[in-house]
Design an enzyme around this catalytic site. Structure first.
Site, PDB file in Angstrom:
ATOM      1  N   ALA A   1     -37.192  10.436 -37.922  1.00 47.46           N
ATOM      2  CA  ALA A   1     -36.120  11.246 -37.310  1.00 47.46           C
ATOM      3  C   ALA A   1     -36.292  12.926 -37.095  1.00 47.46           C
ATOM      4  O   ALA A   1     -37.323  13.088 -37.810  1.00 47.46           O
ATOM      5  CB  ALA A   1     -34.840  11.209 -38.692  1.00 47.46           C
TER       6      ALA A   1
ATOM      7  N   VAL B   1     -34.726  15.516 -38.049  1.00 49.35           N
ATOM      8  CA  VAL B   1     -34.510  16.379 -39.025  1.00 49.35           C
ATOM      9  C   VAL B   1     -35.635  16.161 -40.411  1.00 49.35           C
ATOM     10  O   VAL B   1     -35.437  16.945 -41.150  1.00 49.35           O
ATOM     11  CB  VAL B   1     -33.239  15.838 -39.666  1.00 49.35           C
ATOM     12  CG1 VAL B   1     -33.266  14.643 -40.512  1.00 49.35           C
ATOM     13  CG2 VAL B   1     -32.483  17.263 -40.531  1.00 49.35           C
ATOM     14  N   TYR B   2     -36.287  14.926 -40.389  1.00 51.86           N
ATOM     15  CA  TYR B   2     -37.341  15.001 -41.243  1.00 51.86           C
ATOM     16  C   TYR B   2     -38.466  16.209 -41.265  1.00 51.86           C
ATOM     17  O   TYR B   2     -39.102  16.009 -40.386  1.00 51.86           O
ATOM     18  CB  TYR B   2     -38.192  13.600 -41.207  1.00 51.86           C
ATOM     19  CG  TYR B   2     -37.415  12.524 -41.484  1.00 51.86           C
ATOM     20  CD1 TYR B   2     -35.850  12.619 -42.018  1.00 51.86           C
ATOM     21  CD2 TYR B   2     -37.772  11.018 -41.235  1.00 51.86           C
ATOM     22  CE1 TYR B   2     -35.260  11.378 -42.293  1.00 51.86           C
ATOM     23  CE2 TYR B   2     -36.972   9.961 -41.585  1.00 51.86           C
ATOM     24  CZ  TYR B   2     -35.872  10.216 -42.201  1.00 51.86           C
ATOM     25  OH  TYR B   2     -34.997   8.912 -42.347  1.00 51.86           O
ATOM     26  N   SER B   3     -38.371  16.998 -42.266  1.00 48.64           N
ATOM     27  CA  SER B   3     -39.410  17.950 -42.210  1.00 48.64           C
ATOM     28  C   SER B   3     -39.448  18.985 -41.006  1.00 48.64           C
ATOM     29  O   SER B   3     -40.178  19.363 -40.491  1.00 48.64           O
ATOM     30  CB  SER B   3     -40.795  17.626 -42.519  1.00 48.64           C
ATOM     31  OG  SER B   3     -40.795  16.835 -43.915  1.00 48.64           O
ATOM     32  N   ALA B   4     -38.167  18.991 -40.443  1.00 45.22           N
ATOM     33  CA  ALA B   4     -37.751  20.088 -39.235  1.00 45.22           C
ATOM     34  C   ALA B   4     -38.856  19.635 -37.937  1.00 45.22           C
ATOM     35  O   ALA B   4     -39.307  20.292 -37.451  1.00 45.22           O
ATOM     36  CB  ALA B   4     -38.071  21.347 -39.616  1.00 45.22           C
TER      37      ALA B   4
END
Length: 344
Positions: free
Chosen positions: A59, A61-64
């Protein structure tokens, strides 16, 4: 590895897929999931492909974005061997258009994901959350444009309620836009809410489940047991508040049953918990995660065998909870049950 159709689509996915949330981990949540760099990630991808696991989920959003970047580096040179699933919609910044599923946001999010992943198409894009501020028609028409442009193959959702998903499917049918074929859901022996509405919807509408957190946010690893403190190295010390809540007594009842089945089968607690999920209706793939090679190989051992009916019954009984209204009458009263047979 067993392969299953993803919902009513023609795409076949492995019964187990790999969650890349452990790649490039940083921050208060993802840093505790795992911190695999490109070299470590490539080794985990190697093991997955050797076992027939060719679907990798991540995704933005996973660790930006770092998870997508590391996954892209790990699959470089073998894009045609893998299926990439990623998600978008959750905020990536503080700006007014840094989150959501508007036309502007979706187009930018897909372009950013393609760049980070080092590819020119995404096999499955899922909306990470319902955007109540954007008309569903705008969302679906944009996804249609992105598919026609060759940037997406299939689309799905995650964390939608039943009415949100059904409204989207109805409008897709009305206008001839692509239907959602996947629903990435939380489902485990200590979290069976998916069965009450979303599973019957999936059966009726041909939406396949991609299961996240099959071990109940780390509670079903075999390390959490009745009367014992949390192990010192458990990530639950730091991340329990981020995940779905579980009543302690309910958790211990399920763990007790898992321990009994483990003794009788010689399988590990995580393998049993995952194997139970693979038997459930609508489940297309269970997403497993791993911070290292040992965890990955153990989780891969959840396939290639089946729980005996008596073991399934034991786990069913230990994990069952009373469904909320209006679902509970369907299970408790004969008249309701005849008109609305349970999905499981």
């Amino acid at each position: 590895m067993e392969y299953r159709r993803l919902g009513a689509s023609g795409l076949k996915v492995p019964a187990l897929s790999f969650g890349a949330g452990t790649f490039g981990g940083s921050g208060p949540l993802f840093g505790h999931w795992g911190t695999s760099d490109a070299a470590e990630a490539r080794r985990l991808v190697d093991i997955c492909l050797e076992a027939g696991v060719n679907l990798f989920d991540t995704a933005d959003v996973y660790s930006a974005g770092a998870s997508e970047e590391v996954l892209g580096a790990a699959i470089k040179g073998r894009r045609n061997e893998v299926l990439i699933s990623t998600k978008t919609s959750l905020p990536m910044g503080e700006g007014p258009n840094d989150g959501g599923s508007s036309r502007s946001r979706l187009i930018k999010a897909v372009e950013d994901a393609l760049r980070r992943l080092g590819t020119d198409y995404i096999d499955l894009l899922q909306l990470h959350a319902f955007d109540a501020g954007t008309p569903v028609e705008e969302v679906l028409s944009t996804l249609d444009d992105l598919i026609r442009a060759g940037k997406l193959r299939y689309v799905g959702v995650s964390n939608f309620s039943g009415w949100q998903l059904m409204k989207s499917l109805g409008l897709a049918d009305r206008h001839g836009w692509p239907r959602y074929v996947a629903n990435q859901v939380y489902y485990s022996l200590v979290g069976r809410d998916y069965e009450w509405e979303l599973m019957p919807l999936g059966l009726d509408q041909g939406v396949g489940a991609l299961v996240w957190s099959p071990l109940g946010w780390g509670r079903l690893t075999g390390k959490v047991r009745r009367g014992q403190p949390l192990p010192e190295g458990s990530r639950l010390h730091e991340t329990a508040s981020f995940g779905p809540p579980v009543d302690d007594e309910h958790l211990y009842r399920v763990v007790d049953a898992l321990d009994e089945v483990a003794r009788e089968t010689g399988r590990t607690v995580p393998q049993i918990a995952i194997n139970w999920l693979l038997r459930r209706p609508t489940v297309s793939s269970v997403i497993i995660g791993a911070r290292n090679e040992e965890q990955l190989r153990q989780n891969l051992g959840a396939v290639g065998w089946s729980l005996a009916p008596e073991h399934v019954a034991k786990l069913d009984a230990a994990s069952e909870v009373t469904a909320p209204y209006p679902y509970f009458p369907y299970r408790r009263q004969e008249g309701f049950a005849r008109l609305n047979p349970p999905a499981v």
